[in-house]
Design an enzyme around this catalytic site. Structure first.
Site, PDB file in Angstrom:
ATOM      1  N   GLU A  40       7.581  -6.747   1.425  1.00  0.00           N
ATOM      2  CA  GLU A  40       6.402  -6.460   2.067  1.00  0.00           C
ATOM      3  C   GLU A  40       5.344  -7.495   1.670  1.00  0.00           C
ATOM      4  O   GLU A  40       4.822  -8.407   2.719  1.00  0.00           O
ATOM      5  CB  GLU A  40       5.607  -5.140   1.840  1.00  0.00           C
ATOM      6  CG  GLU A  40       6.425  -3.807   2.249  1.00  0.00           C
ATOM      7  CD  GLU A  40       5.886  -3.566   3.764  1.00  0.00           C
ATOM      8  OE1 GLU A  40       4.882  -4.584   4.500  1.00  0.00           O
ATOM      9  OE2 GLU A  40       6.083  -2.778   4.313  1.00  0.00           O
ATOM     10  N   LYS A  57      -1.845  -1.842  -4.194  1.00  0.00           N
ATOM     11  CA  LYS A  57      -2.612  -0.472  -4.022  1.00  0.00           C
ATOM     12  C   LYS A  57      -2.027   0.761  -4.003  1.00  0.00           C
ATOM     13  O   LYS A  57      -1.105   0.981  -3.143  1.00  0.00           O
ATOM     14  CB  LYS A  57      -3.597  -0.367  -2.735  1.00  0.00           C
ATOM     15  CG  LYS A  57      -4.515   0.760  -2.676  1.00  0.00           C
ATOM     16  CD  LYS A  57      -5.280   0.774  -1.280  1.00  0.00           C
ATOM     17  CE  LYS A  57      -6.286   2.001  -1.410  1.00  0.00           C
ATOM     18  NZ  LYS A  57      -6.929   2.100   0.040  1.00  0.00           N
ATOM     19  N   TYR A 103     -14.530   0.657  -8.577  1.00  0.00           N
ATOM     20  CA  TYR A 103     -15.885   1.488  -8.207  1.00  0.00           C
ATOM     21  C   TYR A 103     -16.426   1.182  -9.811  1.00  0.00           C
ATOM     22  O   TYR A 103     -17.601   1.590  -9.991  1.00  0.00           O
ATOM     23  CB  TYR A 103     -15.434   2.973  -7.978  1.00  0.00           C
ATOM     24  CG  TYR A 103     -14.635   3.107  -6.819  1.00  0.00           C
ATOM     25  CD1 TYR A 103     -15.443   2.965  -5.496  1.00  0.00           C
ATOM     26  CD2 TYR A 103     -13.465   3.256  -6.753  1.00  0.00           C
ATOM     27  CE1 TYR A 103     -14.581   2.785  -4.284  1.00  0.00           C
ATOM     28  CE2 TYR A 103     -12.715   3.089  -5.622  1.00  0.00           C
ATOM     29  CZ  TYR A 103     -13.284   3.266  -4.501  1.00  0.00           C
ATOM     30  OH  TYR A 103     -12.753   3.156  -3.288  1.00  0.00           O
ATOM     31  N   ARG A 150     -11.029   9.643   0.427  1.00  0.00           N
ATOM     32  CA  ARG A 150     -11.074  10.467   1.638  1.00  0.00           C
ATOM     33  C   ARG A 150     -12.424  11.113   1.799  1.00  0.00           C
ATOM     34  O   ARG A 150     -12.561  11.560   2.885  1.00  0.00           O
ATOM     35  CB  ARG A 150      -9.496  11.123   1.870  1.00  0.00           C
ATOM     36  CG  ARG A 150      -8.527  10.088   2.098  1.00  0.00           C
ATOM     37  CD  ARG A 150      -7.167  10.832   2.363  1.00  0.00           C
ATOM     38  NE  ARG A 150      -6.108   9.579   2.379  1.00  0.00           N
ATOM     39  CZ  ARG A 150      -4.896   9.929   2.296  1.00  0.00           C
ATOM     40  NH1 ARG A 150      -4.415  11.206   1.969  1.00  0.00           N
ATOM     41  NH2 ARG A 150      -4.051   9.065   2.444  1.00  0.00           N
ATOM     42  N   LYS A 194       0.782  -1.276   0.059  1.00  0.00           N
ATOM     43  CA  LYS A 194      -0.059   0.051  -0.072  1.00  0.00           C
ATOM     44  C   LYS A 194       0.714   1.266   0.037  1.00  0.00           C
ATOM     45  O   LYS A 194       1.503   1.335   0.967  1.00  0.00           O
ATOM     46  CB  LYS A 194      -0.901   0.003   1.245  1.00  0.00           C
ATOM     47  CG  LYS A 194      -1.825   1.249   1.296  1.00  0.00           C
ATOM     48  CD  LYS A 194      -2.744   1.113   2.414  1.00  0.00           C
ATOM     49  CE  LYS A 194      -3.932   2.177   2.448  1.00  0.00           C
ATOM     50  NZ  LYS A 194      -4.860   2.111   3.448  1.00  0.00           N
TER      51      LYS A 194
END
Length: 326
Positions: free
Chosen positions: A232, A247, A312, A204, A194
């Site tokens: 990671e 992301k 989305y 946000r 991320k």
């Protein structure tokens, strides 16, 4: 003398192009994000994300029903509470907005997959993803809270826990906490990679989760780093992740491919809010063909190695596929 190769033979007709197409999109590839806001009487559109809404508990059922009708079977839930405090207490409350939404959706649509975003930023008064000491985000103290959140979400009926908080060791801590609470079968979809990205702005707005001060660069990754991303991903896999996520996706397709080459876990790309809103805005101005650019973008993520895409555009893609009969 050797003749040149005629690659165009395989592009000559639509049927030929369909037959040799290497990458495809399906409604089974996508997860639809849903924002559920406590105290809301009716859904309201997010001004920076055309076509995306904050839903009341009543409205969210209608949205899930519409998605299911289009063949979408997976949803990720983000919650916006009325009450926020320093530790994000509503994130783990049994009657918290996310827990209520999960129970409601699973009661009415038991066949769908519900993914719970596991973070604190939407629930804390300061907007950061963990517990603070002064202005420092404490890693280990945050892990304790995140385990509480994950267990409460699993108890509410979540099929998958998706920790997005970017704390070190969160997969290990949550896996241990879920197992000890009797939720050994609940999967973890790790936001393994991320980045501290500028593409998150519209989210946000939707999640009402902007930090009250500073930024998240001490716990989210530097967009300049590639090898760190692989470290990671490797550590999250070793700690027990069932899925790995990159992301954002659009500016990090190279990272998607790197992780795909390194790991055999299902790989998730998050087609984030800024990527979505740029396409919507350009299309509204008549500068691009929205449908074609959407398809190219999502195909690029699949081609780079994504097995699953949180987007989305899920409903738009489903409508397009239904028109195409695929």
């Amino acid at each position: 003398m050797k003749s040149f190769t005629r690659h165009r033979r395989l592009r000559r007709t639509a049927a030929m192009r369909d037959m040799v197409r290497e990458t495809s999109l399906s409604v089974h590839d996508v997860i639809q994000p849903l924002f559920v806001k406590e105290g809301l009487e009716e859904k309201q559109e997010v001004s920076s994300m055309p076509g995306v809404f904050q839903f009341s508990l009543t409205d969210v059922l209608a949205e899930v029903a519409a998605c299911v009708e289009l063949g979408i079977k997976s949803f990720i839930i983000f919650g916006i509470p009325i009450h926020k405090d320093e530790i994000g207490s509503q994130a783990s409350a049994e009657d918290g907005i996310v827990q209520q939404a999960i129970r409601l959706i699973k009661n009415h649509f038991p066949e769908v997959l519900v993914v719970a975003d596991t973070c604190l930023c939407e629930f804390t008064s300061h907007g950061h993803c963990g517990i603070l000491e002064g202005e420092q985000v404490l890693n280990d103290a945050s892990l304790e809270r995140l385990v509480e959140v994950a267990v409460s979400q699993a108890r509410a009926g979540a099929d998958i826990i998706a920790p997005s908080n970017a704390m070190d060791g969160y997969v290990y801590a949550i896996r241990k906490g879920l197992d000890e609470a009797g939720f050994e079968d609940i999967a973890i979809m790790s936001y393994a990679i991320k980045f501290a990205s500028s593409f998150y702005g519209p989210f946000r707005d939707a999640g009402e989760s902007a930090p009250a001060f500073g930024d998240r660069k001490t716990y989210q990754m530097d967009p300049a780093n590639r090898l760190e991303a692989l470290r990671e991903a490797k550590s999250d896999e070793e700690e027990g992740a069932d899925f790995l996520m990159v992301k954002p996706a659009l500016a990090f397709l190279d990272i998607l491919r790197d992780v795909k080459n390194q790991s055999h876990l299902p790989l998730v790309a998050y087609n984030v809010s800024g990527e979505y809103s740029m396409i919507k805005a350009a299309a509204q101005n008549g500068w691009i063909d929205e449908e074609k650019v959407m398809l190219e973008t999502l195909l690029g993520m699949k081609r780079a190695g994504a097995d699953i895409i949180i987007t989305y555009f899920a409903k738009d893609l489903a409508v397009y596929l239904s028109k195409k009969g695929g």
